[in-house]
Motif scaffolding. Structure first.
Motif, PDB file in Angstrom:
ATOM      1  N   ASN A   2       0.823  -1.204   0.000  1.00 45.80           N
ATOM      2  CA  ASN A   2       0.000   0.000   0.000  1.00 45.80           C
ATOM      3  C   ASN A   2       0.859   1.256   0.000  1.00 45.80           C
ATOM      4  N   ALA A  35       1.521   4.219  -2.862  1.00 44.62           N
ATOM      5  CA  ALA A  35       0.757   5.435  -2.529  1.00 44.62           C
ATOM      6  C   ALA A  35       1.566   6.678  -2.869  1.00 44.62           C
ATOM      7  N   TYR A  87      -8.132  16.930   0.693  1.00 45.28           N
ATOM      8  CA  TYR A  87      -7.665  15.564   0.938  1.00 45.28           C
ATOM      9  C   TYR A  87      -7.345  15.366   2.421  1.00 45.28           C
ATOM     10  N   ALA A 117     -12.041  -0.166   2.518  1.00 44.44           N
ATOM     11  CA  ALA A 117     -11.230   1.037   2.313  1.00 44.44           C
ATOM     12  C   ALA A 117     -10.307   0.886   1.106  1.00 44.44           C
ATOM     13  N   HIS A 118      -9.668  -0.274   0.969  1.00 41.29           N
ATOM     14  CA  HIS A 118      -8.736  -0.473  -0.146  1.00 41.29           C
ATOM     15  C   HIS A 118      -9.470  -0.507  -1.488  1.00 41.29           C
ATOM     16  N   ALA A 162     -10.593   3.032  -2.286  1.00 42.05           N
ATOM     17  CA  ALA A 162      -9.457   3.874  -2.677  1.00 42.05           C
ATOM     18  C   ALA A 162      -9.001   3.560  -4.100  1.00 42.05           C
ATOM     19  N   MET A 182      -9.169   6.297  -7.046  1.00 41.92           N
ATOM     20  CA  MET A 182      -7.927   6.710  -7.680  1.00 41.92           C
ATOM     21  C   MET A 182      -8.004   6.541  -9.194  1.00 41.92           C
ATOM     22  N   VAL A 197     -10.869  10.281  -1.559  1.00 41.71           N
ATOM     23  CA  VAL A 197      -9.632   9.496  -1.489  1.00 41.71           C
ATOM     24  C   VAL A 197      -8.979   9.678  -0.122  1.00 41.71           C
ATOM     25  N   ALA A 230     -10.785   7.371   2.189  1.00 43.56           N
ATOM     26  CA  ALA A 230     -10.451   5.965   1.956  1.00 43.56           C
ATOM     27  C   ALA A 230      -9.011   5.641   2.337  1.00 43.56           C
ATOM     28  N   HIS A 231      -8.091   6.581   2.141  1.00 45.05           N
ATOM     29  CA  HIS A 231      -6.696   6.337   2.487  1.00 45.05           C
ATOM     30  C   HIS A 231      -6.465   6.277   3.996  1.00 45.05           C
ATOM     31  N   THR A 291      -2.938  -0.445  -4.652  1.00 41.30           N
ATOM     32  CA  THR A 291      -3.962  -0.522  -3.606  1.00 41.30           C
ATOM     33  C   THR A 291      -4.818  -1.774  -3.778  1.00 41.30           C
TER      34      THR A 291
END
Length: 416
Positions: free
Chosen positions: A29, A33, A61, A88-89, A92, A96, A115, A118-119, A180
């Protein structure tokens, strides 16, 4: 060979397989990222946004990140760690990918906020799952490895981001989404649900009030620890917010700043694995006081820094402080949380970082403008206050942890 094996046993031996899958997911991750590292450049260079608007989008963000931290903590205690991590992943990755092809600035701002949510959601769930599966005696080592993986992943991300940004911004976002999604696959295939339902053990639950996020927000012992962590985070944020301005004022080029940051990252990647054995004989409050004191000394030394060698020397000092602080800071946070509120406590703890990312540049810029080099004396003084705070608060924290352990052990004794 025996010495190497003994070192590995001391560093990472005895950790369960689930931890290593969580660790792998975190590393993948973080290594992927990197799109957000270039978000402001993407907005100005590819979408024609003025710097002020780009700053607002990046700030959106951060706001999403604060909301996601709390949401992730609540969901991880209600849904479960695995379900929260997967949701969440997957969210995201999808967001993205959508961000890669969005052209309207208003849409990009909304997506950037989502995002951010979610991140940030996985952080409380990751740590809560680690605490669930790792025996207490091994948690310091587990958190040390978590910190190491995070920084190693960020180092890889920084390298790849520059290469991808030169080739294509769309590729930058899509590769981030793919990384992700890969982390989500690892979690889906290898990480079981670690949340076990326990009877409520908090004093408020005993009094008849259902425990929840309000329990963490009114826990004085825990909030004192969070406040001290916030001071530590403000110190850490100096490297990415105020130090570049100070170095420019001293006539140093941007490449010099990059060298200072790279030195800190290299020290963590090389030296972090040796930290658990070094700090194991000492009380956590003592280690945190010493580590925060080192950070205060390193940043305070910038008062007299006017060339690259002094900046590099100061970076060595404060980075050693960061390395020493990471394992006990994470373990105390885990120890202070009642088992049934583990993720909620993590979410409140993780709020310190977006808060520090706002306070450090907002007040730090004003301080540097008004005080000049004396700004670093103020930063050093904050570090010394935090060091003294850890020494004073340490005994009360230890009594609290002992009480939580006794309460957790009572149902087991009754069952027996």
């Amino acid at each position: 060979m025996r010495g190497l094996r003994r070192w590995w046993d001391d560093t990472a031996g005895g950790l369960p397989a689930t931890f290593w899958y969580l660790w792998s997911g975190l590393l993948i991750n973080r290594a992927g990222a990197f799109a957000l590292l270039f978000l402001s450049l993407y907005l100005t260079a590819a979408r024609g946004a003025p710097p002020s608007l780009a700053g607002l989008v990046v700030g959106a963000y951060g706001i999403g990140g604060a909301a996601g931290t709390l949401l992730g903590g609540v969901l991880a205690d209600r849904w479960g760690r695995r379900a929260t991590l997967l949701a969440a992943h997957l969210a995201a990755a999808g967001l993205m990918a959508a961000l890669a092809f969005s052209t309207h600035l208003a849409v990009i701002a909304v997506l950037a906020t989502l995002v951010g949510v979610a991140h940030s959601m996985p952080s409380p769930a990751f740590v809560a799952a680690i605490v669930d599966v790792v025996p207490e005696a091994r948690r310091s080592r587990a958190f040390n490895l978590q910190f190491w993986a995070f920084n190693l992943g960020m180092a890889v991300a920084s390298l790849l981001a520059g290469l991808l940004a030169e080739a294509s911004f769309v590729a930058l976002f899509l590769v981030d989404a793919a990384a992700t999604l890969t982390a989500a696959v690892v979690i889906a295939l290898k990480v079981p649900e670690t949340l076990t339902r326990r009877p409520a053990l908090t004093p408020r639950a005993v009094a008849g009030r259902r425990p929840g996020l309000h329990t963490a927000l009114t826990d004085r012992t825990f909030l004192v620890f969070v406040a001290l962590t916030f001071l530590l985070a403000v110190l850490t944020m100096q490297t990415s917010t105020i130090m570049p301005l100070a170095m420019r004022a001293d006539g140093l080029r941007p490449s010099a700043y990059g060298l200072v940051v790279a030195l800190g990252g290299a020290l963590i990647v090389v030296g972090q694995l040796f930290v658990p054995r070094l700090i194991e004989p000492y009380r956590k409050s003592t280690v945190l006081a010493v580590s925060t004191g080192l950070m205060a000394l390193g940043f305070g030394a910038l008062t007299v820094a006017d060339g690259l060698p002094l900046y590099l020397g100061a970076a060595v000092v404060w980075t050693i402080g960061q390395m020493l602080a990471a394992p006990p800071n994470a373990q105390i946070n885990a120890d202070l949380a009642p088992p049934e509120l583990r993720a909620r406590y993590q979410s409140v703890f993780y709020l310190t970082f977006p808060a520090a990312s706002f306070v450090a540049p907002a007040l730090g810029g004003l301080s540097l403008e008004r005080l000049g080099e004396r700004h670093w004396l103020v930063v050093g003084a904050l570090g010394l206050v935090a060091a003294a705070g850890h020494l004073l608060a340490g005994p009360r924290r230890e009594r609290r942890v002992a009480a939580l352990r006794a309460a957790a052990a009572e149902p087991v004794k009754s069952a027996r």
